[in-house]
Design an enzyme around this catalytic site. Structure first.
Site, PDB file in Angstrom:
ATOM      1  N   ILE A 186       0.854  -1.193   0.000  1.00  0.00           N
ATOM      2  CA  ILE A 186       0.000   0.000   0.000  1.00  0.00           C
ATOM      3  C   ILE A 186       0.885   1.236   0.000  1.00  0.00           C
ATOM      4  O   ILE A 186       1.739   1.407   0.879  1.00  0.00           O
ATOM      5  CB  ILE A 186      -0.939   0.012   1.217  1.00  0.00           C
ATOM      6  CG1 ILE A 186      -1.890  -1.196   1.169  1.00  0.00           C
ATOM      7  CG2 ILE A 186      -1.738   1.314   1.268  1.00  0.00           C
ATOM      8  CD1 ILE A 186      -2.799  -1.317   2.382  1.00  0.00           C
ATOM      9  N   ASP A 210      -3.611  -4.291  18.522  1.00  0.00           N
ATOM     10  CA  ASP A 210      -2.348  -3.610  18.824  1.00  0.00           C
ATOM     11  C   ASP A 210      -2.341  -2.250  18.138  1.00  0.00           C
ATOM     12  O   ASP A 210      -1.425  -1.909  17.397  1.00  0.00           O
ATOM     13  CB  ASP A 210      -1.171  -4.456  18.349  1.00  0.00           C
ATOM     14  CG  ASP A 210       0.167  -3.965  18.887  1.00  0.00           C
ATOM     15  OD1 ASP A 210       0.171  -3.141  19.820  1.00  0.00           O
ATOM     16  OD2 ASP A 210       1.210  -4.396  18.365  1.00  0.00           O
TER      17      ASP A 210
END
Length: 332
Positions: free
Chosen positions: A133, A236
């Site tokens: 990405i 997380d």
């Protein structure tokens, strides 16, 4: 914990360490045997030039590494791929990451890198190949992030209870995800209890372990008058695991996924930079539950304990302060 994607550097902490065509198949069969042998010794290259639908790799760039993994960008005539490798840990860690990314991807809510392949390296260790990405210059809009994250929590449900199909890791710490029907039991045993035992085993810290266990045994009143449904959590979520793509849409990565209480997602908020616009947008989709503020530090405690176990005594006082505050609040 710490991650940079584009590259993704997977440290998992607030601080650094303190699919092949017939033509393509025919082309492979015409290769000399020595080339085929070489391909079999490089499973990353082999996948990219077969199932990855590339005919050539034009460039391989190192994009950093951390305490846990190394990261590379593979540019090809079929686009770019992001690859993480670990020379000492087998595929189980990346398998857990891939399953988490896949679960989040399937909700079709917030953008995550799509995982493609996990496997062992011939000389030991493992790798994961995923979508590359291209990141934008900014982290993106906080309100959009809040709304998209809430949409993921709302869409990602489990009929198995609280947990995940595999154990995974939070940083390099094992994260136990045994399916459990009761959230208080799950969080007490597989989150706080596990970290407290690590602190005892690693540091001989009987004080934090004993006080922490008292909290675990008496924390049920913090959950009174609410219904807790298992939601898919990133697990997380701190600032290093949050970015945006070149269109400004939020991207989250390097997960430690499991199905849990939605509020547990904010356990790394001390290291995430969430502002008022984030929470306002989130709670428009997932309404705030009674007692949210009283439970917030309880969910931070898991991550402070994990940082203590990973990085040492600098995080002990924060964890102990939270435990002491709750023991006073609960009068136990």
């Amino acid at each position: 914990m710490v991650a940079l994607h584009v590259g993704i550097i997977s440290f998992n902490s607030c601080f650094p360490c303190l699919p092949g065509s017939r033509l393509l198949r025919l082309r492979f069969t015409k290769r000399k045997s020595s080339s085929v042998a070489a391909m079999s010794e490089d499973p990353i290259r082999e996948w990219i030039l077969s199932e990855g639908k590339a005919t050539q790799i034009t460039k391989i760039s190192s994009i950093g590494g951390g305490c846990i993994n190394l990261a590379s960008r593979y540019d090809t005539d079929a686009g770019s791929f992001f690859v993480k490798t670990n020379r000492s840990i087998g595929p189980s860690m990346f398998e857990g990451e891939a399953l988490g990314l896949g679960a989040m991807y399937e909700t079709r809510t917030i953008r995550v890198p799509k995982p493609f392949k996990v496997g062992p390296l011939p000389a030991g260790g493992s790798y994961i190949i995923m979508e590359f990405i291209e990141f934008g210059a900014f982290r993106g809009n906080q309100s959009v992030l809040g709304r998209k994250l809430a949409e993921m929590h709302k869409a990602g449900k489990s009929e198995k209870g609280f947990g995940f199909d595999v154990d995974n890791t939070i940083g390099s710490t094992p994260q136990i995800n045994t399916w459990t029907s009761d959230w208080i039991e799950f969080y007490g045993e597989h989150r706080l209890g596990y970290q407290l035992k690590l602190a005892l085993d690693q540091y001989g810290d009987t004080s934090i372990c004993q006080k922490g266990q008292r909290l675990v045994k008496n924390m049920a009143p913090l959950f009174e008058n609410i219904v807790i449904e298992p939601c898919l959590l990133h697990g997380d979520l701190w600032s290093g695991n949050i970015s945006s793509d070149k269109n400004g849409e939020p991207v989250i990565l390097d997960p430690a996924c499991y199905y849990g209480h939605s509020e547990a997602e904010f356990g790394m908020s001390w290291c995430a930079g969430f502002g008022g616009s984030f929470y306002n947008a989130y709670f428009e989709v997932m309404p705030k539950q009674l007692g949210f503020e009283k439970r917030r530090d309880l969910y931070m405690l898991y991550h402070y304990l994990n940082h203590y176990n990973l990085f040492g005594s600098g995080y002990r006082s924060s964890a102990m302060s939270i435990i002491d505050d709750y023991l006073r609040l609960l009068n136990v």
